[in-house]
Scaffold this active site. Structure first.
Site, PDB file in Angstrom:
ATOM      1  N   ASP A  87      27.724   2.261 -37.456  1.00 33.67           N
ATOM      2  CA  ASP A  87      29.182   2.352 -37.396  1.00 33.67           C
ATOM      3  C   ASP A  87      29.790   1.612 -36.202  1.00 33.67           C
ATOM      4  O   ASP A  87      30.952   1.215 -36.238  1.00 33.67           O
ATOM      5  CB  ASP A  87      29.613   3.826 -37.334  1.00 33.67           C
ATOM      6  CG  ASP A  87      29.274   4.561 -38.619  1.00 33.67           C
ATOM      7  OD1 ASP A  87      28.995   3.885 -39.622  1.00 33.67           O
ATOM      8  OD2 ASP A  87      29.274   5.809 -38.607  1.00 33.67           O
ATOM      9  N   THR A 144      18.725   0.622 -26.551  1.00 32.15           N
ATOM     10  CA  THR A 144      18.001   1.378 -25.521  1.00 32.15           C
ATOM     11  C   THR A 144      16.578   1.655 -25.979  1.00 32.15           C
ATOM     12  O   THR A 144      15.611   1.351 -25.275  1.00 32.15           O
ATOM     13  CB  THR A 144      18.736   2.692 -25.202  1.00 32.15           C
ATOM     14  OG1 THR A 144      20.032   2.382 -24.693  1.00 32.15           O
ATOM     15  CG2 THR A 144      17.974   3.493 -24.154  1.00 32.15           C
ATOM     16  N   GLU A 146      23.633   7.965 -45.388  1.00 29.02           N
ATOM     17  CA  GLU A 146      22.369   7.294 -45.095  1.00 29.02           C
ATOM     18  C   GLU A 146      21.561   8.143 -44.120  1.00 29.02           C
ATOM     19  O   GLU A 146      21.915   8.264 -42.948  1.00 29.02           O
ATOM     20  CB  GLU A 146      22.645   5.914 -44.488  1.00 29.02           C
ATOM     21  CG  GLU A 146      21.416   5.099 -44.208  1.00 29.02           C
ATOM     22  CD  GLU A 146      21.740   3.754 -43.567  1.00 29.02           C
ATOM     23  OE1 GLU A 146      20.910   2.834 -43.689  1.00 29.02           O
ATOM     24  OE2 GLU A 146      22.807   3.618 -42.935  1.00 29.02           O
ATOM     25  N   GLU A 183      25.360  -6.694 -39.879  1.00 28.33           N
ATOM     26  CA  GLU A 183      24.710  -5.911 -40.925  1.00 28.33           C
ATOM     27  C   GLU A 183      24.709  -4.478 -40.432  1.00 28.33           C
ATOM     28  O   GLU A 183      24.145  -4.164 -39.384  1.00 28.33           O
ATOM     29  CB  GLU A 183      23.289  -6.422 -41.180  1.00 28.33           C
ATOM     30  CG  GLU A 183      22.645  -5.796 -42.404  1.00 28.33           C
ATOM     31  CD  GLU A 183      21.822  -4.574 -42.051  1.00 28.33           C
ATOM     32  OE1 GLU A 183      22.302  -3.442 -42.332  1.00 28.33           O
ATOM     33  OE2 GLU A 183      20.721  -4.729 -41.521  1.00 28.33           O
ATOM     34  N   GLY A 208      23.285  -2.969 -36.859  1.00 28.57           N
ATOM     35  CA  GLY A 208      23.312  -1.574 -36.446  1.00 28.57           C
ATOM     36  C   GLY A 208      24.099  -0.728 -37.418  1.00 28.57           C
ATOM     37  O   GLY A 208      24.066  -0.948 -38.627  1.00 28.57           O
ATOM     38  N   LYS A 235      21.774  -8.100 -25.714  1.00 28.19           N
ATOM     39  CA  LYS A 235      21.910  -6.689 -25.300  1.00 28.19           C
ATOM     40  C   LYS A 235      21.004  -5.882 -26.238  1.00 28.19           C
ATOM     41  O   LYS A 235      21.373  -5.583 -27.368  1.00 28.19           O
ATOM     42  CB  LYS A 235      23.363  -6.223 -25.440  1.00 28.19           C
ATOM     43  CG  LYS A 235      23.560  -4.689 -25.304  1.00 28.19           C
ATOM     44  CD  LYS A 235      23.081  -4.147 -23.982  1.00 28.19           C
ATOM     45  CE  LYS A 235      23.364  -2.656 -23.844  1.00 28.19           C
ATOM     46  NZ  LYS A 235      22.467  -1.823 -24.701  1.00 28.19           N
ATOM     47  N   ARG A 260      14.391  -7.147 -46.578  1.00 29.35           N
ATOM     48  CA  ARG A 260      15.153  -8.198 -45.898  1.00 29.35           C
ATOM     49  C   ARG A 260      14.462  -9.547 -46.030  1.00 29.35           C
ATOM     50  O   ARG A 260      15.111 -10.575 -46.135  1.00 29.35           O
ATOM     51  CB  ARG A 260      15.322  -7.855 -44.411  1.00 29.35           C
ATOM     52  CG  ARG A 260      16.145  -8.859 -43.636  1.00 29.35           C
ATOM     53  CD  ARG A 260      16.512  -8.346 -42.256  1.00 29.35           C
ATOM     54  NE  ARG A 260      15.357  -8.092 -41.434  1.00 29.35           N
ATOM     55  CZ  ARG A 260      14.789  -8.995 -40.616  1.00 29.35           C
ATOM     56  NH1 ARG A 260      15.284 -10.215 -40.553  1.00 29.35           N
ATOM     57  NH2 ARG A 260      13.746  -8.687 -39.881  1.00 29.35           N
ATOM     58  N   ASN A 281      15.260  -0.306 -34.768  1.00 26.30           N
ATOM     59  CA  ASN A 281      14.128  -0.261 -35.686  1.00 26.30           C
ATOM     60  C   ASN A 281      13.318  -1.555 -35.735  1.00 26.30           C
ATOM     61  O   ASN A 281      12.143  -1.537 -36.068  1.00 26.30           O
ATOM     62  CB  ASN A 281      14.563   0.175 -37.096  1.00 26.30           C
ATOM     63  CG  ASN A 281      15.664  -0.682 -37.671  1.00 26.30           C
ATOM     64  OD1 ASN A 281      16.284  -1.483 -36.973  1.00 26.30           O
ATOM     65  ND2 ASN A 281      15.929  -0.516 -38.954  1.00 26.30           N
ATOM     66  N   ARG A 309      14.933   2.171 -42.146  1.00 29.12           N
ATOM     67  CA  ARG A 309      15.190   0.767 -42.443  1.00 29.12           C
ATOM     68  C   ARG A 309      16.492   0.667 -43.214  1.00 29.12           C
ATOM     69  O   ARG A 309      16.754   1.481 -44.103  1.00 29.12           O
ATOM     70  CB  ARG A 309      14.044   0.181 -43.271  1.00 29.12           C
ATOM     71  CG  ARG A 309      12.719   0.151 -42.559  1.00 29.12           C
ATOM     72  CD  ARG A 309      11.517  -0.020 -43.486  1.00 29.12           C
ATOM     73  NE  ARG A 309      11.762  -0.982 -44.536  1.00 29.12           N
ATOM     74  CZ  ARG A 309      11.894  -0.655 -45.817  1.00 29.12           C
ATOM     75  NH1 ARG A 309      11.812   0.622 -46.214  1.00 29.12           N
ATOM     76  NH2 ARG A 309      12.106  -1.574 -46.730  1.00 29.12           N
ATOM     77  N   CYS A 310      17.287  -0.345 -42.884  1.00 33.87           N
ATOM     78  CA  CYS A 310      18.553  -0.535 -43.597  1.00 33.87           C
ATOM     79  C   CYS A 310      18.313  -0.793 -45.079  1.00 33.87           C
ATOM     80  O   CYS A 310      19.134  -0.420 -45.920  1.00 33.87           O
ATOM     81  CB  CYS A 310      19.336  -1.705 -42.993  1.00 33.87           C
ATOM     82  SG  CYS A 310      19.892  -1.404 -41.310  1.00 33.87           S
ATOM     83  N   THR A 311      17.199  -1.447 -45.388  1.00 30.89           N
ATOM     84  CA  THR A 311      16.900  -1.775 -46.778  1.00 30.89           C
ATOM     85  C   THR A 311      15.976  -0.756 -47.438  1.00 30.89           C
ATOM     86  O   THR A 311      15.372  -1.033 -48.475  1.00 30.89           O
ATOM     87  CB  THR A 311      16.266  -3.174 -46.881  1.00 30.89           C
ATOM     88  OG1 THR A 311      15.113  -3.220 -46.037  1.00 30.89           O
ATOM     89  CG2 THR A 311      17.249  -4.257 -46.483  1.00 30.89           C
TER      90      THR A 311
END
Length: 506
Positions: free
Chosen positions: A247, A195, A391, A264, A245, A192, A451, A169, A297-299
């Site tokens: 899991d 993709t 999520e 995170e 990322g 890394k 963030r 993202n 978005r994580c947040t």
């Protein structure tokens, strides 16, 4: 634009190269990995499928390059970072083009990400000079039982080779948030990229190449996670892993051993709205927080916990704002664009169908075309619905009505996640008490989770991560303390120096 001009050397035919020892190379595997455009659902780009042998070579080179880089003056490291930042911002257009096509980021937001990334690199250079240019001086007689016979000098030294793994993202911004602290601290860096977002990341790496960093100091390997994922994270040459990322991070943490980790891993950020809240302010932030970049978005606001007495009014205000969101392709700067992949869209749909079967109130009809999902507010969500806990990473937002502040805090804290949360109230005393009670890394008062700014500490607890990010925190975690102790034959006190040396003659 992308792959042209100064970026022409990073592509061979239709396949982008990987970066090793200051050169753009084709993989010996002869294979490539396709990057699917989320809007067209067709192959947009291809990148090299690097081999484990090539990873070994990258690690060997990175280790050697780090040794000499650690001897490079701090001001020189900062100078190169400033140069890379300027080049990055100069070439924002082609990099933003990649973000639009790889991850369906709205065009204006894609440009903003690149500019923000350049600013982050420059700030890191300045902050690094400040905090790495200082050490500590301790004396022994401050601890009981000791005289002043020991002088202790401490400084920060680099860890070695940093493995950076950013998410899809923010493949540029979250990459440089790892790269810049690593480099200013004297480390080498192996990237890394995800993709989806790999080509934007490769363009970004080329900006560092153009800035003139030493060969081998920065490397970027692309390929299939099944082939080089575990091989990278378990590689004996890695001295630190910075991962953002999902899991996968949990699996990495279990295999990493003694390697320092900065992770995170996502969130289920709760928004608690009290009776005395400014509901217009809350509604605006809920829509911004819940639906920006299609909720990927994580947040992002992931669940709204609103007091029953104001729930109807809040939902009405949120619905009015949702109705104004534009839906369509990222090239048109729409608010809601396709989610990153078909599998992601299918997962989101599964959460929606579960809520439907359990009688959640649909404030809008559910609509999907390919990877494009229209924004959806789900009212009267209950804890037995998957959407209350999982999520979605998409434009679907659940509303749970609560009858007490304690009920809202309990739901927030019952989650496996603990990244961020927010509370809307005009009573600062309540806000502080609720913030203290919420088991999250950050609580925003009267604003949606976020963030940034990028120098603020950013961390999660529980399954949301390990360690803390933010420019200063990242520099500190990518270094370790080195101590040198000077042992004196007799106690020394500065006030006694004039007696020992007899004072001045003039």
């Amino acid at each position: 634009m992308a792959g042209n001009g100064v970026f022409a050397e990073i592509i061979d035919g239709e396949v982008y190269k990987y970066y090793c020892e200051g050169e753009w190379r084709k993989s010996a595997s002869g294979k490539s990995v396709a990057i699917i455009n989320p809007t067209t659902r067709k192959t947009q780009y291809k990148v090299q499928a690097c081999t484990q042998e090539e990873v070994n070579k990258v690690m060997e080179i990175a280790k050697a390059a780090q040794k000499s880089w650690a001897k490079t003056p701090l001001w020189k490291r900062a100078e190169l970072l400033h140069k890379a930042a300027a080049i990055l911002k100069e070439h924002k257009a082609p990099i933003a083009e990649c973000l639009v096509k790889e991850i369906a980021k709205p065009a204006k937001d894609a440009v903003t990400e690149v500019v923000r990334s350049g600013d982050l690199v420059s700030y890191t250079a300045e902050e690094g000079v400040r905090i790495l240019g200082e050490g500590k001086f301790l004396v022994s007689d401050s601890f009981p039982g000791n005289e002043r016979t020991k002088y202790c000098l401490t400084s920060k030294i680099p860890l070695g080779v940093i493995l950076a793994i950013p998410p899809f993202n923010y493949p540029v911004n979250l990459a440089v948030s790892k790269i810049a602290p690593a480099l200013i601290a004297g480390n080498s860096l192996v990237l890394k990229p995800p993709t989806q977002g790999a080509v934007a990341a490769l363009h970004m790496v080329h900006c560092f190449h153009l800035a003139g960093f030493p060969k081998g100091l920065i490397s970027c390997v692309t390929g299939k996670g099944s082939e080089i994922g575990d091989f990278l994270t378990m590689h004996p040459g890695v001295n630190c892993i910075s991962f953002t990322g999902g899991d996968t991070g949990v699996a990495i943490s279990k295999k990493a051993g003694m390697v320092p980790l900065q992770m995170e891993l996502g969130g289920k950020d709760a928004c608690i709205v009290l009776e005395d809240a400014d509901l217009d302010l809350a509604a605006g932030n809920i829509v911004k927080g819940g639906f920006s970049y299609s909720g990927q978005r994580c947040t992002a606001v992931k669940v709204v916990l609103v007091m029953e007495s104001v729930a109807d009014t809040l939902v009405e205000k949120v619905n009015a704002k949702v109705a104004k969101l534009t839906v369509g392709p990222p090239e048109d700067d729409c608010d809601i664009t396709p989610v990153v992949s078909e599998s992601s869209a299918n997962f989101i749909e599964g959460l929606v169908m579960d809520a439907k079967e359990k009688d959640a109130t649909f404030c809008q009809p559910y609509k999907r075309e390919g990877n494009l999902i229209w924004p959806l507010l789900l009212d009267n969500v209950r804890p037995d619905m998957r959407i209350a806990w999982e999520e979605p990473f998409g434009p679907v937002l659940p509303v749970i009505r609560i009858n007490s502040v304690e009920e809202g805090i309990h739901h927030c804290n019952a989650s496996n996640f603990g990244l961020q949360g927010c509370v809307f109230t005009k009573d600062i005393n309540k806000a502080i008490l609720i913030s203290d009670a919420m088991e999250t890394g950050t609580v925003q008062i009267n604003s949606a989770p976020a963030r940034g700014p990028d120098h603020f500490p950013f961390q999660g607890i529980k399954d949301s991560g390990i360690g803390s990010q933010g420019i200063t925190n990242s520099i500190n975690m990518m270094t370790k303390v080195k101590t040198t102790v000077i042992n004196l034959p007799t106690p020394s006190y500065t006030m006694g120096l004039i007696l020992v040396f007899g004072g001045r003659d003039d």
